[in-house]
Design a protein around this motif. Structure first.
Motif, PDB file in Angstrom:
ATOM      1  N   VAL A   5       0.851  -1.192   0.000  1.00 58.29           N
ATOM      2  CA  VAL A   5       0.000   0.000   0.000  1.00 58.29           C
ATOM      3  C   VAL A   5       0.887   1.243   0.000  1.00 58.29           C
ATOM      4  N   LEU A   6       0.606   2.172  -0.901  1.00 59.14           N
ATOM      5  CA  LEU A   6       1.386   3.413  -0.960  1.00 59.14           C
ATOM      6  C   LEU A   6       1.191   4.233   0.306  1.00 59.14           C
ATOM      7  N   GLU A   7       2.224   4.971   0.685  1.00 55.70           N
ATOM      8  CA  GLU A   7       2.223   5.743   1.936  1.00 55.70           C
ATOM      9  C   GLU A   7       1.071   6.735   2.007  1.00 55.70           C
ATOM     10  N   LYS A   8       0.779   7.451   0.898  1.00 50.24           N
ATOM     11  CA  LYS A   8      -0.301   8.448   0.947  1.00 50.24           C
ATOM     12  C   LYS A   8      -1.668   7.799   1.131  1.00 50.24           C
ATOM     13  N   LEU A   9      -1.828   6.555   0.676  1.00 51.65           N
ATOM     14  CA  LEU A   9      -3.075   5.831   0.914  1.00 51.65           C
ATOM     15  C   LEU A   9      -3.128   5.346   2.363  1.00 51.65           C
ATOM     16  N   GLU A  10      -2.047   4.748   2.826  1.00 51.77           N
ATOM     17  CA  GLU A  10      -1.997   4.240   4.205  1.00 51.77           C
ATOM     18  C   GLU A  10      -2.231   5.357   5.217  1.00 51.77           C
ATOM     19  N   ALA A  11      -1.718   6.557   4.934  1.00 55.86           N
ATOM     20  CA  ALA A  11      -1.897   7.688   5.849  1.00 55.86           C
ATOM     21  C   ALA A  11      -3.375   8.055   6.008  1.00 55.86           C
ATOM     22  N   GLY A  12      -4.194   7.737   5.005  1.00 55.70           N
ATOM     23  CA  GLY A  12      -5.611   8.069   5.063  1.00 55.70           C
ATOM     24  C   GLY A  12      -6.499   6.945   5.560  1.00 55.70           C
ATOM     25  N   ARG A  13      -5.904   5.829   5.977  1.00 55.67           N
ATOM     26  CA  ARG A  13      -6.690   4.679   6.445  1.00 55.67           C
ATOM     27  C   ARG A  13      -7.471   5.029   7.709  1.00 55.67           C
ATOM     28  N   VAL A  14      -8.736   4.639   7.760  1.00 50.67           N
ATOM     29  CA  VAL A  14      -9.544   4.773   8.965  1.00 50.67           C
ATOM     30  C   VAL A  14      -9.170   3.614   9.882  1.00 50.67           C
ATOM     31  N   ARG A  15      -8.658   3.943  11.070  1.00 54.48           N
ATOM     32  CA  ARG A  15      -8.139   2.927  11.999  1.00 54.48           C
ATOM     33  C   ARG A  15      -9.007   2.719  13.232  1.00 54.48           C
ATOM     34  N   TYR A  16     -10.032   3.575  13.393  1.00 51.25           N
ATOM     35  CA  TYR A  16     -10.886   3.464  14.569  1.00 51.25           C
ATOM     36  C   TYR A  16     -12.342   3.533  14.141  1.00 51.25           C
ATOM     37  N   GLY A  17     -13.196   2.930  14.940  1.00 51.43           N
ATOM     38  CA  GLY A  17     -14.625   2.997  14.681  1.00 51.43           C
ATOM     39  C   GLY A  17     -15.140   1.831  13.860  1.00 51.43           C
ATOM     40  N   GLN A  18     -16.373   1.969  13.436  1.00 52.36           N
ATOM     41  CA  GLN A  18     -17.094   0.897  12.759  1.00 52.36           C
ATOM     42  C   GLN A  18     -16.404   0.414  11.481  1.00 52.36           C
ATOM     43  N   PHE A  19     -15.754   1.308  10.741  1.00 57.94           N
ATOM     44  CA  PHE A  19     -15.163   0.929   9.449  1.00 57.94           C
ATOM     45  C   PHE A  19     -13.637   0.845   9.518  1.00 57.94           C
ATOM     46  N   PHE A  70      -6.087   9.104 -10.429  1.00 57.95           N
ATOM     47  CA  PHE A  70      -5.286   9.218  -9.212  1.00 57.95           C
ATOM     48  C   PHE A  70      -5.525   8.003  -8.303  1.00 57.95           C
ATOM     49  N   VAL A  71      -6.791   7.667  -8.083  1.00 59.73           N
ATOM     50  CA  VAL A  71      -7.132   6.532  -7.211  1.00 59.73           C
ATOM     51  C   VAL A  71      -6.696   5.220  -7.856  1.00 59.73           C
ATOM     52  N   LYS A  72      -6.900   5.092  -9.149  1.00 57.94           N
ATOM     53  CA  LYS A  72      -6.460   3.873  -9.846  1.00 57.94           C
ATOM     54  C   LYS A  72      -4.987   3.636  -9.572  1.00 57.94           C
ATOM     55  N   ASP A  73      -4.177   4.687  -9.661  1.00 56.46           N
ATOM     56  CA  ASP A  73      -2.730   4.552  -9.453  1.00 56.46           C
ATOM     57  C   ASP A  73      -2.359   4.326  -7.985  1.00 56.46           C
ATOM     58  N   LEU A  74      -3.247   4.655  -7.045  1.00 58.42           N
ATOM     59  CA  LEU A  74      -3.004   4.332  -5.639  1.00 58.42           C
ATOM     60  C   LEU A  74      -3.127   2.825  -5.394  1.00 58.42           C
ATOM     61  N   PHE A  75      -4.051   2.192  -6.109  1.00 59.59           N
ATOM     62  CA  PHE A  75      -4.355   0.785  -5.848  1.00 59.59           C
ATOM     63  C   PHE A  75      -3.709  -0.196  -6.825  1.00 59.59           C
TER      64      PHE A  75
END
Length: 139
Positions: A5-19, A70-75
């Motif tokens: 996973v690219l760093e800019k994507l990982e930085a935006g990961r939701v780590r708490y809560g329902q999702f 942009f998103v395509k290139d993140l994944f």
């Protein structure tokens, strides 16, 4: 999908809560990432049997072409082919007004038309505009 996973994507990961998801989830999870056009993008990555899937939404409008690229290139790698689909109306599912999806089957290649069916191979947009202006001047 990318193995790492690219760093800019990982930085935006939701780590708490329902999702929430953990970094060990790879590309699967909910992410909030600043897009290239100034909008915050809500991105959900999923791997399902036979399919990789990413949904992209904003709060006020559908994502545009630049944001989807942009998103395509993140994944996925830049040389991987993914697709957006327009299913039959009888199979529409619309849970979000401003959401678009990227899909990639995992067990087969996506058929693609020859590049020459799309446009003139080797011309950039400004060269194409000049050529079209010349053609228009012929009539």
């Amino acid at each position: 999908m990318r193995a790492q996973v690219l760093e800019k994507l990982e930085a935006g990961r939701v780590r708490y809560g329902q999702f929430a998801s953990a970094p060990e989830s790879g590309p699967c999870g909910l992410f909030f990432v600043q897009g290239p056009c100034g909008c915050k993008l809500r991105i959900i990555g999923l791997v399902r049997p036979s399919w990789e899937h990413v949904s992209v939404s904003t709060s006020r409008r559908c994502p545009n072409w630049e944001e989807m690229c942009f998103v395509k290139d993140l994944f996925w790698d830049e040389e991987e082919c993914v697709m957006q689909l327009h299913p039959p109306h009888s199979q529409y599912v619309n849970n979000s007004r401003y959401c678009l999806h990227l899909w990639k089957p995992t067990r087969r290649d996506i058929p693609m038309p020859p590049a020459s069916f799309v446009g003139v191979v080797g011309l950039d947009p400004s060269e194409t505009a000049m050529l079209l202006a010349q053609i228009g001047g012929l009539s």
